[in-house]
Write a protein that holds these residues in place. Sequence first.
Motif, short mmCIF file in Angstrom:
data_model
loop_
_atom_site.label_atom_id
_atom_site.label_comp_id
_atom_site.label_asym_id
_atom_site.label_seq_id
_atom_site.Cartn_x
_atom_site.Cartn_y
_atom_site.Cartn_z
N ALA A 19 0.84 -1.21 0.00
CA ALA A 19 0.00 0.00 0.00
C ALA A 19 0.86 1.25 0.00
O ALA A 19 2.01 1.23 0.40
N ILE A 20 0.26 2.33 -0.41
CA ILE A 20 0.87 3.64 -0.29
C ILE A 20 0.40 4.20 1.04
O ILE A 20 -0.71 3.93 1.48
N GLN A 24 -4.46 2.74 4.30
CA GLN A 24 -4.97 1.90 5.37
C GLN A 24 -6.14 2.54 6.13
O GLN A 24 -6.67 1.92 7.05
N ASP A 25 -6.58 3.71 5.77
CA ASP A 25 -7.72 4.35 6.44
C ASP A 25 -9.00 3.54 6.19
O ASP A 25 -9.14 2.91 5.15
N VAL A 75 2.76 -1.54 5.10
CA VAL A 75 2.16 -2.66 5.81
C VAL A 75 0.66 -2.67 5.54
O VAL A 75 0.00 -1.63 5.60
N CYS A 76 0.11 -3.85 5.23
CA CYS A 76 -1.32 -3.96 4.96
C CYS A 76 -2.10 -4.60 6.11
O CYS A 76 -3.24 -4.25 6.35
N THR A 99 -7.07 -3.43 1.39
CA THR A 99 -8.24 -3.80 0.58
C THR A 99 -9.56 -3.55 1.29
O THR A 99 -10.61 -3.63 0.67
N ILE A 100 -9.53 -3.25 2.57
CA ILE A 100 -10.75 -3.05 3.37
C ILE A 100 -10.98 -1.57 3.59
O ILE A 100 -10.07 -0.83 3.95
N SER A 101 -12.24 -1.13 3.41
CA SER A 101 -12.57 0.28 3.66
C SER A 101 -13.62 0.44 4.76
O SER A 101 -13.81 1.54 5.27
#
Length: 119
Positions: A19-20, A24-25, A75-76, A99-101
């Motif tokens: 991720a950039i 992760q938000d 980190v994801c 991938t989760i929002s």
Amino acid sequence: MKPIATILGACALFLAAPAIAGDQDFTLFNKTGYDIAEVYVSPASAKAWGDDVMEDEVLEDTASVPITFNAKNAVCNYDLKVIFTDGDEAYWTNFDLCTISKIQIFWNAKTQKATAKWE
């Protein structure tokens, strides 16, 4: 090792590309039946939880809040810990925040189980 919480919920682990920072938000939905005093989000590999991302706010039952933080790396996989206003706590592991929002968290007082749904 992170401290052992009263409740341990397990979440599936997803694989994703790096991720950039900021990817992760997510939005946290409280479906636990209880108000939440503190929320902690830390990389799954971390040995400590870090700071309460809610600061002095309370996340009431049925409410939601955007969780934003400055991830300084790609980190994801993150763990999530909440402390309810009565002092009880619960945590979930291995959310792929690349991938989760949206994350909905649930608490079953009878079985003492924490679960989650996400998209």
